[in-house]
Design a protein around this motif. Structure first.
Motif, PDB file in Angstrom:
ATOM      1  N   CYS A   1       8.490   5.372  -5.380  1.00  0.00           N
ATOM      2  CA  CYS A   1       8.296   3.999  -4.883  1.00  0.00           C
ATOM      3  C   CYS A   1       8.382   2.988  -6.016  1.00  0.00           C
ATOM      4  CB  CYS A   1       6.956   3.890  -4.163  1.00  0.00           C
ATOM      5  SG  CYS A   1       6.843   4.891  -2.666  1.00  0.00           S
ATOM      6  N   TYR A   2       7.790   3.316  -7.158  1.00  0.00           N
ATOM      7  CA  TYR A   2       7.875   2.414  -8.306  1.00  0.00           C
ATOM      8  C   TYR A   2       9.327   2.231  -8.732  1.00  0.00           C
ATOM      9  CZ  TYR A   2       2.795   3.134  -8.908  1.00  0.00           C
ATOM     10  OH  TYR A   2       1.445   3.190  -8.749  1.00  0.00           O
TER      11      TYR A   2
ATOM     12  N   TYR B   1       1.635  -6.627  -6.665  1.00  0.00           N
ATOM     13  CA  TYR B   1       0.319  -6.040  -6.374  1.00  0.00           C
ATOM     14  C   TYR B   1       0.521  -4.752  -5.573  1.00  0.00           C
ATOM     15  CZ  TYR B   1      -1.750 -10.433  -7.880  1.00  0.00           C
ATOM     16  OH  TYR B   1      -2.124 -11.538  -8.613  1.00  0.00           O
ATOM     17  N   TRP B   2      -0.048  -3.667  -6.119  1.00  0.00           N
ATOM     18  CA  TRP B   2       0.017  -2.371  -5.447  1.00  0.00           C
ATOM     19  C   TRP B   2      -1.401  -1.912  -5.095  1.00  0.00           C
ATOM     20  CZ3 TRP B   2       4.581   0.066  -4.296  1.00  0.00           C
ATOM     21  CH2 TRP B   2       5.742  -0.317  -4.995  1.00  0.00           C
TER      22      TRP B   2
ATOM     23  N   ILE C   1       0.854  -1.189   0.000  1.00  0.00           N
ATOM     24  CA  ILE C   1       0.000   0.000   0.000  1.00  0.00           C
ATOM     25  C   ILE C   1       0.887   1.234   0.000  1.00  0.00           C
ATOM     26  CG2 ILE C   1      -1.751   1.285   1.280  1.00  0.00           C
ATOM     27  CD1 ILE C   1      -2.628  -1.367   2.507  1.00  0.00           C
ATOM     28  N   LEU C   2       0.647   2.124  -0.943  1.00  0.00           N
ATOM     29  CA  LEU C   2       1.428   3.355  -1.007  1.00  0.00           C
ATOM     30  C   LEU C   2       1.027   4.342   0.096  1.00  0.00           C
ATOM     31  CD1 LEU C   2       1.470   3.983  -4.867  1.00  0.00           C
ATOM     32  CD2 LEU C   2       3.415   3.343  -3.421  1.00  0.00           C
ATOM     33  N   TYR C   3      -0.269   4.521   0.281  1.00  0.00           N
ATOM     34  CA  TYR C   3      -0.735   5.511   1.266  1.00  0.00           C
ATOM     35  C   TYR C   3      -1.767   4.860   2.170  1.00  0.00           C
ATOM     36  CZ  TYR C   3      -3.248   9.596   3.126  1.00  0.00           C
ATOM     37  OH  TYR C   3      -3.862  10.508   3.945  1.00  0.00           O
TER      38      TYR C   3
ATOM     39  N   ILE D   1      -2.653  -3.014 -10.039  1.00  0.00           N
ATOM     40  CA  ILE D   1      -2.805  -1.879  -9.133  1.00  0.00           C
ATOM     41  C   ILE D   1      -4.288  -1.611  -8.885  1.00  0.00           C
ATOM     42  CG2 ILE D   1      -2.251   0.551  -8.725  1.00  0.00           C
ATOM     43  CD1 ILE D   1       0.071   0.288 -10.568  1.00  0.00           C
ATOM     44  N   SER D   2      -4.607  -1.286  -7.639  1.00  0.00           N
ATOM     45  CA  SER D   2      -5.984  -0.959  -7.287  1.00  0.00           C
ATOM     46  C   SER D   2      -5.963   0.043  -6.137  1.00  0.00           C
ATOM     47  CB  SER D   2      -6.735  -2.231  -6.887  1.00  0.00           C
ATOM     48  OG  SER D   2      -8.092  -1.941  -6.608  1.00  0.00           O
TER      49      SER D   2
END
Length: 1031
Positions: A638-639, A648-649, A599-601, A698-699
């Motif tokens: 991040c990528y 999976y992001w 999870i990015l955020y 990505i979702s």
């Protein structure tokens, strides 16, 4: 099914009984009952009923020869006698509209009707030796005959509080022993006149409230404030009057009429608070029940005398039964009749002591009666609660209270062996509610008391009761059955953990315990030279991996910390140490063949920063479009650093919960708008620059609890539940996916239903338009399709109803944009933090999402779990895992939902036992019992119908490779070609070696100076690039 063990505080039922003391360990077990609702039916012939009382419903207070009652006098003395709005002068007008009452009973489908006779209507002077009021006799005779014609059994109460006023004036009411004889004469008249058609008699209703409120506190008629001593005398006379009436029936009428006689006794229920079940507290609970129910029940159902605790408490003021009286008072009831409603429970609040609580638990009261009085047959003569008058016909809360009470009766029958033979839902129609007047309602049928016609209109609780009666209980739904089957080999079995950066690369020197508090403090100005960080420095990583491995999970979900990686919100300061830590985590997981969802955020949902870098929040956070660009920049970093390790992001976790922190609708809309744009930009960025190389999906993850209409009989509630889901889920998924029902002219944006609803709402409020933003055409294009899978975080189910705007006005609150309220079903099992366990809600939300958006994209449950306070035997979580995954299997196997994964929240507790399947590190990371359950489900890939183990082949686990397939078919050619290639390469290398050797020998003759110059020029031509951060 519900636990068949005794109820939680059954030890409170009779502490004195040795049978209970011998089971002390089992009885004080506070473990969770795995399900608190029983799907089953009542015994054949169960007496379904509804009830009323004469004074509350009949009206006609001075018509056709009726004399005034103490309640008429009590009310008229306190209000304007001409104000029918505050009196029972007309009430429900049942004296003239009794046939409409019978029609209401027929509509319900009940088998009996509990009603009372009006003593002052039958005998205005109070003396049954005089001539009865013929009009009253004819009225009750017609009512009984009509009931019998409709195959409805009459249950007749001889006296329900409305004592003739003349007896109060002449004798002082129930304080005077004379009334014992007068009541006996009155009861004999009733038996003689109506007994041939009546099988069930109740001498009086809830005498406790007559004694305490009528003659003790003065809250009820006749309004005397005699205190405890007055109440004790009145209760004594009421008990003797009942006993006299019973003996009269037993001697003179039972041989021919063959009926049964009892007395309806009311009570509250009290139990120790959680964690305060001391022996003393349990004894106090026992005394509290004895002081209410036992006051009347002990003389009648036990030894003819009052409970010892009551006699000890009141001493010399306690009236005494003579030995002869004890003999003829005891056993003067043919069954136990129980009144369980709000009046007693309100009074019970004044009787509790520290460490105790009053609860509306009918099952435990029934079990207490069984244990205390030798398992008598029981009729619940009054069961129900009240609603505010403003609720009208849509009495949603009353449905769930009725559901709870009646199911408690069913459990008492099935699990505790209580012989309950009937239940009367109170009351049939709205009525005059004693000292509350018309401010509250208890009827199954609504009456508008401002209208003369007093029409009976069924409430939704009447519809619900009608269904229960028709089903004779609570039929099990086929959706509750278990299915057998397996999830696919590539199903994601995931676990979630919150990571904390912790390593040994800190260069500072610390002093310990300088101030005696055991703390570490850095020594100012002293730093050591440390080597570069390595993955082995992060001790928690290997600890997590060890715990994760023991779960049997294949996937691991964790979140990056945006504010930690970019403290300033931009690339001016990149925390390479944090990136190195995350890189190490992913590398170690990769070594263990574990896939990750990153999870990015991950919003904190708390002030001040909501998980954002401070400068971004200071500049407006998600209300400022610049945060969208900042998020894209953060995602790019991040990528760049981690993309080759992640398949999976999730860009943003639960944006639909994040927007709840904003104070008004406009801010919520703006925040949601920018969160969607931020996600889309991050998605498109990956698609452009990384997808071709790494191919990750990505979702964004949405909080997705199911919304069930709170009232199944109202279209408005069904619409509210759908509207709630659209605001919760459709608001975010529609702009990204559209819907499979979408019309061609709708080219993207928010759900049309939301737009139309908000526009109409704005129009009704006199506003020019709604605050919902719109997307530009470029933004719509960027949004559409920016989702590789659907990620849902599901935990529970909510009951949803339309928002009560009158409540918003009263509380000075702005209602939410979706105009929905959240309610709770008291029959659902809940965790210690209040999370309701509703497994079927998972299947419903999966179907709703699949139906709206089609089955092309896989759906992942990216978070699901429950808190459980148990340190080891977490039965609640075990139940949760089995039942929720069962519903997931049903959705996939029976409904065709493309469910591809389930992630358990979470791996480890931080401090006290809650959501973790492992205890915290302070407790040596001990595994809980739910680990075994989850591991077993994973090993079986679900719930197979046999014990055979099926292993997944490589072709099932991985995508087929066409090149690999060709090489496998042509193995001989590949080997021969490989040999030729190796030979050719070796020959070429030999030739190159010879050529280079000869050239070097020639150049060596050119001298040292030219050689060094050329070497410097070669070194000066190298280009510096920014390498990927590694461990």
């Amino acid at each position: 099914s519900p636990s068949s063990s005794p109820p939680l505080w059954i030890c409170c039922y009779s502490l004195k009984k040795s049978m209970m003391l011998n089971r002390e360990d089992a009885l004080i077990d506070t473990s969770f009952s795995l399900e608190s609702f029983l799907h089953d039916t009542f015994p054949s012939g169960f007496l379904w009923s509804s009830g009323t009382s004469a004074f509350q419903t009949e009206g006609a207070w001075d018509q056709e020869g009726k004399g005034p009652s103490i309640w008429d006098h009590f009310i008229h003395s306190s209000v304007n006698a001409n104000s029918s709005a505050r009196t029972a002068n007309v009430a429900s007008d049942s004296y003239t509209r009794w046939e409409e009452d019978v029609e209401a009973l027929e509509l319900l489908g009940v088998r009996s009707y509990s009603f009372s006779l009006s003593w002052p209507r039958l005998f205005p002077d109070g003396h049954a030796g005089s001539q009865p009021n013929a009009a009253a006799v004819d009225h009750y005779s017609r009512l009984i005959e009509r009931l019998l014609q409709s195959k409805i059994e009459p249950i007749v109460t001889i006296h329900h509080w409305d004592l003739p006023q003349v007896l109060q004036e002449n004798y002082g009411g129930w304080k005077n022993h004379t009334l014992v004889g007068l009541f006996e004469e009155y009861a004999a008249f009733c038996f003689r006149t109506f007994g041939g058609r009546v099988r069930y008699w109740l001498t009086m209703h809830n005498p406790y409230l007559v004694a305490v409120h009528g003659y003790g506190t003065g809250l009820h008629a006749p309004g005397e404030r005699g205190g405890p001593s007055g109440s004790l005398i009145v209760a004594h006379n009421l008990i003797r009057a009942h006993a006299k009436a019973w003996h009269t029936y037993n001697t003179h009428f039972r041989p021919t009429q063959k009926g049964k006689v009892s007395i309806a006794l009311g009570t509250h229920w009290v139990e120790p608070r959680r964690g305060q079940a001391t022996a003393d507290n349990i004894e106090l609970c026992q005394k509290s029940i004895e002081a209410v129910l036992g006051w009347f029940a002990h003389p009648i159902f036990s030894d003819g005398d009052y409970p010892v605790s009551l006699k000890t408490k009141h001493g010399a003021t306690m009236p005494i039964f003579t030995p002869e009286e004890k003999l003829w008072v005891q056993k003067t009831a043919d069954f136990f009749s129980l009144s369980f409603g709000p009046n007693n429970l309100r009074l019970g609040q004044n009787l509790i002591q520290y460490g105790q609580t009053v609860t509306p638990d009918l099952r435990r009261v029934l079990s207490w009666i069984k244990l205390e009085y030798g398992n008598p047959r029981v009729l619940v003569a009054e069961g129900g609660w009240f609603s505010e008058a403003s609720v009208g016909r849509e009495d949603t809360v009353a449905i769930y209270l009725m559901k709870s009470f009646i199911n408690q009766v069913l459990q008492a029958i099935k699990f505790d062996g209580v012989q309950v033979f009937g239940y009367s839902a109170w009351s049939l129609v709205d009525a005059f509610e004693w000292n509350y007047g018309y401010a509250v309602r208890r009827g199954l049928f609504y009456i508008d008391f401002s209208q003369q016609n007093r029409t009976r209109a069924p409430k939704t609780s009447a519809q619900y009761y009608q269904r229960i009666i028709a089903d004779n209980g609570f039929l099990s739904d086929e959706t509750f059955g278990e299915v057998k089957g397996r999830f696919p080999c590539d199903f994601h079995w995931g676990v979630i953990m919150v990571l904390t950066l912790c390593s040994f690369t800190d260069p500072r020197v610390y002093s310990w315990n300088l101030t005696g508090d055991g703390s570490l403090r850095p020594v100012p100005g002293v730093k050591l030279h440390t080597r570069p960080a390595q993955c082995t420095d992060y001790l928690a990583i290997h600890g997590h991996l060890h715990l994760l491995e023991s779960t049997g999970a294949s996937h691991y979900r964790f979140a990056l910390n945006w504010s930690l990686i970019l403290p300033q919100g931009d690339l001016s300061h990149v925390n390479t140490e944090a990136l190195r830590y995350y890189h190490c985590v992913l590398t170690e997981l990769k070594k263990q063949n574990l896939e990750t969802v990153v999870i990015l955020y991950y919003p904190t949902h708390r002030a001040p920063n909501l998980g954002l870098p401070g400068p971004l929040q200071d500049s407006g956070g998600w209300l400022n479009n610049s945060t969208v660009e900042a998020f894209q920049e953060y995602a790019a970093l991040c990528y760049q650093q981690l993309a080759y390790l992640v398949q999976y992001w999730i860009t943003i976790n639960e944006p639909n919960r994040l927007i709840d922190v904003y104070s008004n609708a406009k801010e919520k809309h703006e925040a949601a708008h920018n969160l969607l744009l931020a996600h889309a930009k991050a998605w498109r960025l990956y698609e452009r620059e990384h997808y071709s190389q790494h191919g990750a999906r990505i979702s964004l993850a949405l909080h997705a609890d199911w919304a069930e209409p709170a009232n199944p009989f109202l279209d408005s509630h069904t619409a509210a539940a759908q509207r709630f889901l659209l605001f919760e889920i459709g608001r975010f998924l529609d702009p990204l996916l559209g819907t499979k029902y979408e019309e061609k002219h709708n080219n993207g944006g928010y759900p049309q239903e939301i737009k139309a609803y908000l526009d109409e709402r704005a129009r009704m409020m006199g506003l020019p338009g709604s605050a919902l933003p719109t997307f530009s055409e470029i933004e719509k294009k960027e949004l559409r399709g920016a989702l590789s899978f659907i990620a849902l975080n599901h935990f529970t189910t909510r009951l949803v109803s339309p928002y009560l705007h009158r409540q918003a006005m009263f509380q000075d609150k702005q209602p939410p944009d979706h105009d929905c309220m959240i309610l709770s079903d008291p029959t659902w099992p809940t965790s210690s933090l209040g999370q309701a366990l509703v497994p079927w809600g998972l299947r419903k939300i999966l179907n709703w999402v699949s139906d709206r958006y089609g089955g092309a994209l896989p759906i992942f449950i990216t978070a699901s779990g429950v808190d459980d306070q148990a340190a080891a035997e977490d039965k609640l979580r075990q139940y949760y895992l089995r039942t929720y995954l069962q519903e997931g299997l049903k959705a996939r196997q029976l409904d065709g939902v493309n469910l591809q994964g389930f992630y358990l929240w979470k791996l480890q507790d931080r401090h006290v036992p809650q959501f973790g399947v492992f205890m915290s590190r302070q407790h040596q990371s001990k595994a809980k019992a739910s680990i075994t359950v989850y591991r077993e489900i994973i090993a079986n890939r679900g719930f197979p119908g046999d014990d055979s183990m099926q292993t997944c082949s490589l072709t099932e686990l991985h995508q087929p490779c066409s090149v690999c397939s060709w090489m496998f078919k042509n193995k001989a050619m590949v080997v021969f070609g490989g040999c030729l290639l190796i030979t050719g390469l070796m020959f070429a290398a030999l030739v190159i070696f010879v050529i280079i050797t000869k050239r070097n020998q020639t150049r060596a003759r050119g001298g040292r100076t030219n050689t060094m110059g050329r070497r410097r020029r070669r070194e000066g031509a190298s280009v510096c690039s920014c390498p990927r951060v590694k461990c």
